[in-house]
Design a protein around this motif. Sequence first.
Motif, short mmCIF file in Angstrom:
data_model
loop_
_atom_site.label_atom_id
_atom_site.label_comp_id
_atom_site.label_asym_id
_atom_site.label_seq_id
_atom_site.Cartn_x
_atom_site.Cartn_y
_atom_site.Cartn_z
N THR A 38 -16.36 -19.16 2.93
CA THR A 38 -18.34 -19.37 2.26
C THR A 38 -17.71 -19.87 0.58
O THR A 38 -17.01 -20.60 0.68
N GLN A 39 -19.44 -20.44 1.01
CA GLN A 39 -20.06 -21.55 -0.26
C GLN A 39 -19.56 -20.19 -1.06
O GLN A 39 -19.31 -21.29 -2.37
N ARG A 40 -19.82 -19.15 -1.16
CA ARG A 40 -19.74 -18.37 -2.13
C ARG A 40 -18.34 -18.41 -2.82
O ARG A 40 -17.53 -18.48 -4.28
N ASP A 41 -17.58 -18.34 -1.89
CA ASP A 41 -16.04 -19.03 -2.06
C ASP A 41 -15.11 -20.25 -2.77
O ASP A 41 -14.97 -20.33 -3.88
N VAL A 42 -16.06 -21.12 -2.77
CA VAL A 42 -15.75 -22.90 -3.44
C VAL A 42 -16.58 -22.47 -4.51
O VAL A 42 -16.03 -22.71 -5.29
N ASP A 43 -18.07 -22.50 -5.27
CA ASP A 43 -17.92 -21.35 -6.19
C ASP A 43 -17.72 -21.05 -6.96
O ASP A 43 -17.08 -21.54 -8.34
N TYR A 44 -16.91 -19.78 -6.25
CA TYR A 44 -16.01 -18.74 -7.20
C TYR A 44 -15.37 -19.47 -8.14
O TYR A 44 -14.51 -20.13 -9.07
N MET A 45 -14.72 -20.58 -6.74
CA MET A 45 -12.97 -21.38 -7.38
C MET A 45 -12.79 -21.67 -8.44
O MET A 45 -12.58 -22.50 -8.74
N ILE A 46 -13.92 -22.99 -7.84
CA ILE A 46 -14.24 -24.22 -8.28
C ILE A 46 -14.62 -23.74 -10.44
O ILE A 46 -13.79 -24.14 -11.21
N ARG A 47 -15.37 -22.55 -10.50
CA ARG A 47 -15.47 -22.61 -11.87
C ARG A 47 -14.83 -21.90 -12.53
O ARG A 47 -14.15 -21.83 -13.86
N LYS A 48 -13.38 -21.36 -11.95
CA LYS A 48 -12.55 -20.50 -12.01
C LYS A 48 -11.90 -21.71 -12.54
O LYS A 48 -10.62 -21.76 -13.84
N ILE A 49 -11.07 -21.87 -11.45
CA ILE A 49 -10.15 -23.42 -11.94
C ILE A 49 -10.47 -24.48 -12.90
O ILE A 49 -9.72 -24.42 -14.42
N LEU A 50 -11.87 -25.08 -13.16
CA LEU A 50 -12.16 -25.91 -14.39
C LEU A 50 -12.14 -24.49 -16.10
O LEU A 50 -12.50 -25.46 -16.97
N ASN A 51 -12.62 -23.53 -15.44
CA ASN A 51 -12.61 -22.96 -16.88
C ASN A 51 -11.08 -22.28 -17.16
O ASN A 51 -11.03 -21.21 -18.50
#
Length: 207
Positions: A38-51
């Motif tokens: 879902t979009q929630r998963d997208v938001d979580y993964m992007i935040r974690k990958i970049l940080n």
Amino acid sequence: MRAVIQRVTKASVAVGDEQLSSIGRGICVLLGISVEDTQRDVDYMIRKILNLRIFEDESGKPWSKSVMDKQYEVLCVSQFTLQCILKGNKPDYHMAMPSEQAEPFYNDFLQQMRKAYKPEFIKDGRFGAYMQVSIQNDGPVTIELEPPAAATDPKYLTKLEKQQQRKEKTRTKVPSESGREKSVPRSKEDPSASSGADGDVSSEREP
């Protein structure tokens, strides 16, 4: 969604003789999209990958800086085989999102990542193509990442319910001290009460 993140000194992706993208020091992200994402998963993964702090700081202290902190590049490659489930020795990919849905989902993932960072620093391959990916892993450092199970996920709720049931059974099998103290005199003085065998048995079973 499942990602394999590798810290690299360089990485590139090509289709046949055509080189599509290349980066210097940074991270290479292999990304597998699930039918349940879902979009929630997208938001979580992007935040974690970049940080994700997998780089050293200016003094050489490891695990201190993210790819954004260091202003490094990111190479993303769509990788549906990360959603593999083995049936014996044969890979099964029914959990991977079908390509007609996965392609716009993946493109949106890239777009959101570019908004969160510098768009020119986010490189990618070609969705659905037979690619050759060259990765020079630095360390080696390889991190696997998945979003947490959502509280609304039926599978997650079932797991919580089972845990709760086990806790309730444990409380039932191990009565409190006050309960055991009350059960002994009641069984001796009240003829209509139970023989107290249940209480005695449970007491004997306790360590």
